[in-house]
Design a protein around this motif. Structure first.
Motif, PDB file in Angstrom:
ATOM      1  N   PHE A 106      52.926  13.166  17.049  1.00 25.34           N
ATOM      2  CA  PHE A 106      54.070  12.005  17.460  1.00 25.34           C
ATOM      3  C   PHE A 106      54.173  10.932  18.250  1.00 25.34           C
ATOM      4  CE2 PHE A 106      54.889  13.819  12.440  1.00 25.34           C
ATOM      5  CZ  PHE A 106      54.423  12.371  11.861  1.00 25.34           C
ATOM      6  N   LEU A 107      54.000  11.508  19.696  1.00 30.61           N
ATOM      7  CA  LEU A 107      54.547  11.144  20.461  1.00 30.61           C
ATOM      8  C   LEU A 107      53.136  10.884  21.416  1.00 30.61           C
ATOM      9  CD1 LEU A 107      56.482  14.267  22.537  1.00 30.61           C
ATOM     10  CD2 LEU A 107      57.158  12.412  20.584  1.00 30.61           C
ATOM     11  N   GLY A 108      52.121  10.648  20.345  1.00 29.83           N
ATOM     12  CA  GLY A 108      51.177  10.416  20.381  1.00 29.83           C
ATOM     13  C   GLY A 108      50.797   8.400  19.391  1.00 29.83           C
ATOM     14  N   SER A 109      51.331   8.022  18.842  1.00 29.02           N
ATOM     15  CA  SER A 109      51.976   7.314  18.414  1.00 29.02           C
ATOM     16  C   SER A 109      52.550   5.693  19.310  1.00 29.02           C
ATOM     17  CB  SER A 109      52.344   7.030  16.953  1.00 29.02           C
ATOM     18  OG  SER A 109      53.983   7.099  16.989  1.00 29.02           O
ATOM     19  N   PHE A 110      51.942   5.000  18.477  1.00 38.34           N
ATOM     20  CA  PHE A 110      52.689   3.352  19.259  1.00 38.34           C
ATOM     21  C   PHE A 110      54.018   3.640  19.245  1.00 38.34           C
ATOM     22  CE2 PHE A 110      52.071   2.024  14.795  1.00 38.34           C
ATOM     23  CZ  PHE A 110      53.191   0.578  14.803  1.00 38.34           C
ATOM     24  N   GLU A 111      54.445   3.790  18.122  1.00 33.60           N
ATOM     25  CA  GLU A 111      56.067   3.541  18.318  1.00 33.60           C
ATOM     26  C   GLU A 111      56.772   4.496  19.489  1.00 33.60           C
ATOM     27  OE1 GLU A 111      54.445   4.001  13.924  1.00 33.60           O
ATOM     28  OE2 GLU A 111      53.882   4.429  15.394  1.00 33.60           O
ATOM     29  N   THR A 112      55.864   4.969  19.400  1.00 31.75           N
ATOM     30  CA  THR A 112      56.631   6.159  21.091  1.00 31.75           C
ATOM     31  C   THR A 112      56.526   5.500  21.861  1.00 31.75           C
ATOM     32  OG1 THR A 112      55.017   7.354  21.208  1.00 31.75           O
ATOM     33  CG2 THR A 112      56.976   8.125  19.496  1.00 31.75           C
ATOM     34  N   SER A 113      55.579   4.583  22.399  1.00 32.18           N
ATOM     35  CA  SER A 113      55.554   3.944  23.915  1.00 32.18           C
ATOM     36  C   SER A 113      56.677   3.510  24.712  1.00 32.18           C
ATOM     37  CB  SER A 113      54.987   1.869  23.795  1.00 32.18           C
ATOM     38  OG  SER A 113      53.751   1.922  22.564  1.00 32.18           O
ATOM     39  N   ILE A 114      56.466   3.872  26.122  1.00 33.65           N
ATOM     40  CA  ILE A 114      57.653   3.921  26.779  1.00 33.65           C
ATOM     41  C   ILE A 114      57.728   2.902  27.837  1.00 33.65           C
ATOM     42  CG2 ILE A 114      58.371   5.716  28.698  1.00 33.65           C
ATOM     43  CD1 ILE A 114      57.968   7.227  26.640  1.00 33.65           C
ATOM     44  N   ILE A 115      59.068   2.395  27.667  1.00 35.17           N
ATOM     45  CA  ILE A 115      59.936   1.039  28.137  1.00 35.17           C
ATOM     46  C   ILE A 115      60.427   1.912  28.924  1.00 35.17           C
ATOM     47  CG2 ILE A 115      59.414  -0.062  25.918  1.00 35.17           C
ATOM     48  CD1 ILE A 115      61.933   0.513  25.063  1.00 35.17           C
ATOM     49  N   PRO A 116      60.762   0.739  30.276  1.00 38.78           N
ATOM     50  CA  PRO A 116      61.587   0.864  31.248  1.00 38.78           C
ATOM     51  C   PRO A 116      63.520   0.106  31.161  1.00 38.78           C
ATOM     52  CG  PRO A 116      60.354  -1.068  31.564  1.00 38.78           C
ATOM     53  CD  PRO A 116      60.277  -0.383  30.186  1.00 38.78           C
ATOM     54  N   HIS A 117      64.087   1.658  31.055  1.00 39.78           N
ATOM     55  CA  HIS A 117      65.382   1.707  30.767  1.00 39.78           C
ATOM     56  C   HIS A 117      65.843   0.979  30.887  1.00 39.78           C
ATOM     57  CE1 HIS A 117      65.911   4.324  33.691  1.00 39.78           C
ATOM     58  NE2 HIS A 117      67.447   3.872  33.498  1.00 39.78           N
ATOM     59  N   ASN A 118      66.120   0.282  32.285  1.00 34.73           N
ATOM     60  CA  ASN A 118      66.595  -0.685  32.929  1.00 34.73           C
ATOM     61  C   ASN A 118      66.526  -1.920  33.212  1.00 34.73           C
ATOM     62  OD1 ASN A 118      64.614  -0.953  34.518  1.00 34.73           O
ATOM     63  ND2 ASN A 118      65.100  -0.952  36.649  1.00 34.73           N
ATOM     64  N   ILE A 119      65.391  -2.272  32.373  1.00 33.71           N
ATOM     65  CA  ILE A 119      64.952  -3.721  32.150  1.00 33.71           C
ATOM     66  C   ILE A 119      64.988  -4.448  30.823  1.00 33.71           C
ATOM     67  CG2 ILE A 119      62.810  -5.676  32.213  1.00 33.71           C
ATOM     68  CD1 ILE A 119      61.588  -4.033  34.109  1.00 33.71           C
ATOM     69  N   GLU A 171      67.225  -2.882  28.948  1.00 33.07           N
ATOM     70  CA  GLU A 171      69.456  -2.855  29.145  1.00 33.07           C
ATOM     71  C   GLU A 171      69.321  -4.130  28.488  1.00 33.07           C
ATOM     72  OE1 GLU A 171      70.748   0.279  30.907  1.00 33.07           O
ATOM     73  OE2 GLU A 171      69.882   1.235  28.736  1.00 33.07           O
ATOM     74  N   GLU A 172      68.892  -5.684  30.249  1.00 34.51           N
ATOM     75  CA  GLU A 172      68.695  -6.251  30.946  1.00 34.51           C
ATOM     76  C   GLU A 172      69.001  -8.063  29.508  1.00 34.51           C
ATOM     77  OE1 GLU A 172      68.025  -6.946  34.548  1.00 34.51           O
ATOM     78  OE2 GLU A 172      68.728  -4.665  35.326  1.00 34.51           O
ATOM     79  N   ALA A 173      67.666  -7.585  29.637  1.00 38.49           N
ATOM     80  CA  ALA A 173      66.617  -8.665  28.767  1.00 38.49           C
ATOM     81  C   ALA A 173      67.471  -8.254  27.166  1.00 38.49           C
ATOM     82  CB  ALA A 173      65.647  -8.345  29.013  1.00 38.49           C
ATOM     83  N   GLY A 174      68.191  -7.103  26.607  1.00 40.39           N
ATOM     84  CA  GLY A 174      67.548  -7.276  25.503  1.00 40.39           C
ATOM     85  C   GLY A 174      66.069  -8.278  24.373  1.00 40.39           C
ATOM     86  N   LYS A 175      66.838  -8.231  23.270  1.00 40.87           N
ATOM     87  CA  LYS A 175      65.119  -8.776  22.698  1.00 40.87           C
ATOM     88  C   LYS A 175      64.190  -9.668  22.995  1.00 40.87           C
ATOM     89  CE  LYS A 175      64.476  -7.644  18.844  1.00 40.87           C
ATOM     90  NZ  LYS A 175      63.630  -5.954  18.131  1.00 40.87           N
ATOM     91  N   LYS A 176      64.872 -10.581  23.749  1.00 41.23           N
ATOM     92  CA  LYS A 176      63.802 -11.463  24.644  1.00 41.23           C
ATOM     93  C   LYS A 176      62.305 -11.025  25.261  1.00 41.23           C
ATOM     94  CE  LYS A 176      67.516 -15.058  25.383  1.00 41.23           C
ATOM     95  NZ  LYS A 176      67.581 -15.675  26.841  1.00 41.23           N
TER      96      LYS A 176
END
Length: 582
Positions: A260-273, A275-280
């Motif tokens: 499951f950790l190879g599925s696209f839903e588990t894509s890694i995103i930068p947490h700091n950005i 948190e600042e930008a939200g849904k945008k």
């Protein structure tokens, strides 16, 4: 509405094959043709005259006919405007006008835009740019891995983001990716991920364990129900004892958790950005994948090569996806003409099948197993397979065994009588596209011969999970494939929030499937897990909840303008390249 659209409608309504371009007509008659008020009709006529497209000589007196002369053909105006629209990437407007024109004019339009798509070599700042332009079936995109996404959007996500591991379809195993090493402890409840150094997001920030932890907790605490959220509820704790080490503790063993950790839903995103930008953030997302988003404006989306990608840099510099209407994109005759990506078929059968799924949650005749068996006996699968070149009839999703001759109209009529069918109308729901629509038409014809009244409802892909559609549909004609990670694909087809089969099954069958899935998660042996998947398939067949119909051939992708070919159902844009002009 663009003024040209009024002209096209008026021209089409009045013009015939004769050379006559002059008409006696009243403002009221024009208003009726254009579906507007008399006042608006006068404004439209005034604007058309100012543009030099018509000549208009009003007659004195209310209600009297005036003289209208067309000075330009609608085709010449269309192509004049279409060139500017294409240059600005406004393909939707162009396609929406095609209904006003003959097939010959439509062919001329496709010739005009075909050169726009494909591979190009441009010069920018004295540097050669290798560019690929492709049509895309959407407009403004929000590429959030946790949202419902089409196959085309998932492909984009897979090129923008990375996961800690990837599934090796050739060897049927999980391979390292962002994590260069991973290991479970002896209990199967503690997973250690060791991350690579030097993996950078598109904004230059180095990826670390805190980004992995944030991405996984975002899934676990997401408010929307999903298969992955259910899997992640088994996570007891995520810790980052070192910037390049992530430890995940589970409540219970799950031998497919790493998959499951190879599925696209588990894509890694930068947490700091985020948190600042939200849904945008997801309109112009920042990932660590081989391509970065540089433009997303509603007309199209542009990807550029991530120059410091931790694996091989993509060979193309830029890919532009230009939006066209979905109904055009999914018309294979049209989209094949637009895209340099062409398809041919292999001897190998697809992993998956087209099928009918009965709505066991809706009251009515489909609650009767006898009626479902009647439909199974009354459909000629061989005839359905003949609708698509290379397809074969099948009784199974997993097996490639030949279809047994289950077409028995006489037996079907006995089942109908036993079910007590009284001629009520049955609604069959299927998707837009010739493959689905032709299949639904043939099924309707076959069932009509048995005395079953079938109404076909065609819907868009994104409408499939609308509660209203679930309520009205008795039977669904669909197709599911498991081209990549067979086990995860099967679980997704059976038990994800987007699983149409899951939405249609009754409580009893759903609970039986869930019990078998829990056994699968606990099972270490691949072969024994496969036996359990076969049990689920057998359950669906025994309940006549699903009727598998046909299997297609796997597709072989090739690029008409270059010497590159890729086998499979998806495209890895990283490996595409354009042979330089010399």
């Amino acid at each position: 509405m663009h003024i040209a659209e009024h002209y096209f409608r008026l021209y089409n309504h009045l013009y015939t094959d004769s050379s006559e371009l002059t008409w006696e007509i009243t403002i009221s008659e024009i208003a009726n043709i254009l579906f507007c008020s008399n006042r608006n009709a006068k404004y439209i006529i005034k604007e058309l005259k100012e543009l030099g497209w018509i000549d208009w000589t009003p007659s004195p007196g209310r209600g009297k006919s005036s003289k209208l002369i067309f000075l330009k053909s609608s085709e010449s105006i269309f192509f004049q405007l279409a060139e500017d629209k294409i240059a600005n990437g406004d393909f939707t407007w162009c396609f929406n006008q095609l209904n006003y024109f003959s097939s010959l004019t439509q062919e001329k339009f496709f010739t005009l835009i075909k050169d726009f798509f494909g591979f190009h070599e441009n010069t920018q700042n004295q540097k050669t740019i290798d560019l690929l332009r492709l049509p895309f079936p959407a407009s403004f995109l929000e590429l959030d891995p946790l949202n419902e996404q089409s196959a085309e959007e998932i492909q984009l996500i897979n090129h923008i983001f990375d996961t800690v591991v990837i599934f090796n379809t050739k060897d049927n195993k999980v391979d390292p990716h962002i994590a260069h090493h991973f290991e479970f402890d002896s209990t199967g409840t503690k997973l250690s991920l060791f991350l690579r150094k030097g993996v950078f997001f598109h904004n230059g920030k180095e990826l670390d364990g805190y980004d992995v932890k944030y991405s996984y907790e975002r899934i676990k605490y997401d408010t929307k129900p999903s298969l992955l959220k259910n899997i992640f509820t088994n996570i007891k704790d995520i810790s980052v004892p070192h910037p390049y080490i992530v430890i995940i503790k589970l409540f219970e063993p799950n031998h497919l958790f790493l998959h499951f950790l190879g599925s696209f839903e588990t894509s890694i995103i930068p947490h700091n950005i985020i948190e600042e930008a939200g849904k945008k953030f997801f309109t112009k997302p920042v990932g660590s994948g081989p391509f970065k988003v540089t433009e997303n404006n509603g007309k199209g989306l542009t990807l550029e090569a991530h120059s410091i990608y931790f694996k091989e840099r993509p060979l193309l510099d830029r890919i532009e996806f230009w939006c066209i209407p979905e109904i055009v994109y999914y018309d294979t005759t049209i989209s094949t003409n637009l895209s340099p990506i062409q398809f041919t078929e292999l001897k190998e059968l697809e992993k998956g099948a087209a099928f009918l799924s009965f709505n066991l949650r809706k009251p009515g005749i489909c609650q009767s197993k006898d009626f479902r068996m009647a439909i199974q006996s009354g459909i000629n699968k061989v005839s359905l397979a003949e609708l698509s070149e290379g397809s074969v009839a099948t009784d199974y999703f997993l097996s490639e065994d030949r279809c047994k001759n289950s077409f028995h109209p006489a037996l079907a009529k006995k089942y109908i009588e036993r079910a007590g069918y009284g001629g009520e109308k049955i609604t069959l729901v299927t998707l837009e596209g010739k493959q689905y629509e032709n299949g639904a038409k043939l099924i309707k014809k076959q069932l009509h011969q048995l005395g079953i009244s079938l109404e076909v409802k065609i819907i868009k892909y994104r409408e499939l999970w609308n509660e209203e559609i679930i309520l009205i549909g008795d039977i669904f004609l669909l197709k599911e494939l498991a081209p990549d990670n067979l086990e995860i694909d099967l679980i997704t087809i059976l038990n994800s929030n987007n699983s149409i089969i899951k939405h249609l099954l009754n409580k009893d069958v759903s609970e039986k499937i869930n019990r078998i899935l829990n056994l699968i998660y606990w099972e270490f042996s691949i072969s024994r897990r496969y036996v359990q998947f076969k049990r689920i398939e057998r359950l669906l067949l025994d309940e006549a909840a699903v009727i598998f119909l046909t299997k297609g051939r796997r597709r072989f992708l090739f690029f008409s303008s270059m010497d590159v070919s890729l086998q499979g159902d998806g495209i890895n844009y990283n490996n595409l390249w354009l042979k330089p002009n010399t």
